[in-house]
Design an enzyme around this catalytic site. Structure first.
Site, PDB file in Angstrom:
ATOM      1  CD  GLN A  14      37.569  40.422  37.404  1.00 56.16           C
ATOM      2  OE1 GLN A  14      37.848  39.549  38.218  1.00 56.16           O
ATOM      3  NE2 GLN A  14      38.493  41.204  36.861  1.00 56.16           N
ATOM      4  N   GLY A  53      43.724  36.206  40.047  1.00 60.66           N
ATOM      5  CA  GLY A  53      42.365  35.990  40.510  1.00 60.66           C
ATOM      6  C   GLY A  53      41.378  36.484  39.481  1.00 60.66           C
ATOM      7  CG  HIS A  92      41.309  42.353  43.775  1.00 62.92           C
ATOM      8  ND1 HIS A  92      42.032  43.477  43.427  1.00 62.92           N
ATOM      9  CD2 HIS A  92      40.598  42.017  42.669  1.00 62.92           C
ATOM     10  CE1 HIS A  92      41.751  43.809  42.167  1.00 62.92           C
ATOM     11  NE2 HIS A  92      40.885  42.932  41.694  1.00 62.92           N
ATOM     12  CD  GLU A  93      39.768  38.199  42.167  1.00 65.41           C
ATOM     13  OE1 GLU A  93      38.722  38.451  41.542  1.00 65.41           O
ATOM     14  OE2 GLU A  93      40.874  38.641  41.810  1.00 65.41           O
ATOM     15  CG  HIS A 153      36.031  41.773  41.306  1.00 75.38           C
ATOM     16  ND1 HIS A 153      35.792  42.793  40.417  1.00 75.38           N
ATOM     17  CD2 HIS A 153      37.362  41.527  41.240  1.00 75.38           C
ATOM     18  CE1 HIS A 153      36.939  43.166  39.845  1.00 75.38           C
ATOM     19  NE2 HIS A 153      37.910  42.421  40.333  1.00 75.38           N
TER      20      HIS A 153
END
Ligand code: CO
Length: 152
Positions: A51, A46, A131-132, A135
């Site tokens: 990022q 991912g 998790h993404e 972010h």
């Protein structure tokens, strides 16, 4: 299509809230394509736009390297259950840790064309989505590591 540079932990862009995508144009498609290339080139499952230095609510996920999920302006509608699993992050090199996540979720999102779409995800795919999506809120998995956790 091109590989972009991945921002590492310590850079403030990873700690800011991403902005809602309102324009669904070629530039957005280019960003998504580049993020997919960057994710695969880095052997990740991912990648979120912050990022690669873009504060937009965009993320990509592919846990098997084949099916690719594109998340634009994702919102968690429902979540249930729990699971604890090992995570890592392309922005946090050489660190892993155990994190608690829901076992399943229903996520509302948009496609790169701006169409509404709903994803029902569970198991490890749910972990990757969590998790993404974190972010996009400036949250990293290292914030959620369970100290001294040992698997049964
Ligand atoms: Co990450």
């Amino acid at each position: 299509m091109a590989k972009r540079k991945i921002v590492k932990v310590g850079d403030s862009v990873l700690r800011e809230k991403a902005k809602t995508v309102t324009v669904f144009d070629n530039k957005l498609s280019q960003l998504i394509d580049d993020m997919v290339d960057t994710m695969f080139a880095s052997n990740g499952v991912g990648l979120a736009a912050p990022q690669v230095g873009m504060l937009k609510k965009v993320a990509v996920v592919s846990i098997d390297g084949e099916e690719i999920y594109e998340l634009i302006n994702p919102v968690v509608l429902e979540s249930s259950g729990e699971q604890i699993g090992m995570e890592g992050c392309l922005s946090v090199e050489e660190k892993t840790g155990y994190v608690k996540r829901p076992y399943q979720m229903k996520v509302q999102s948009q496609t790169r064309d701006g169409e509404s779409v709903i994803f029902d995800v569970d198991d490890f795919l749910c972990v990757a989505f969590c998790h993404e999506i974190d972010h996009l809120d400036g949250i990293l998995f290292i914030d959620k590591i369970i100290p001294d956790y040992k698997e049964d």
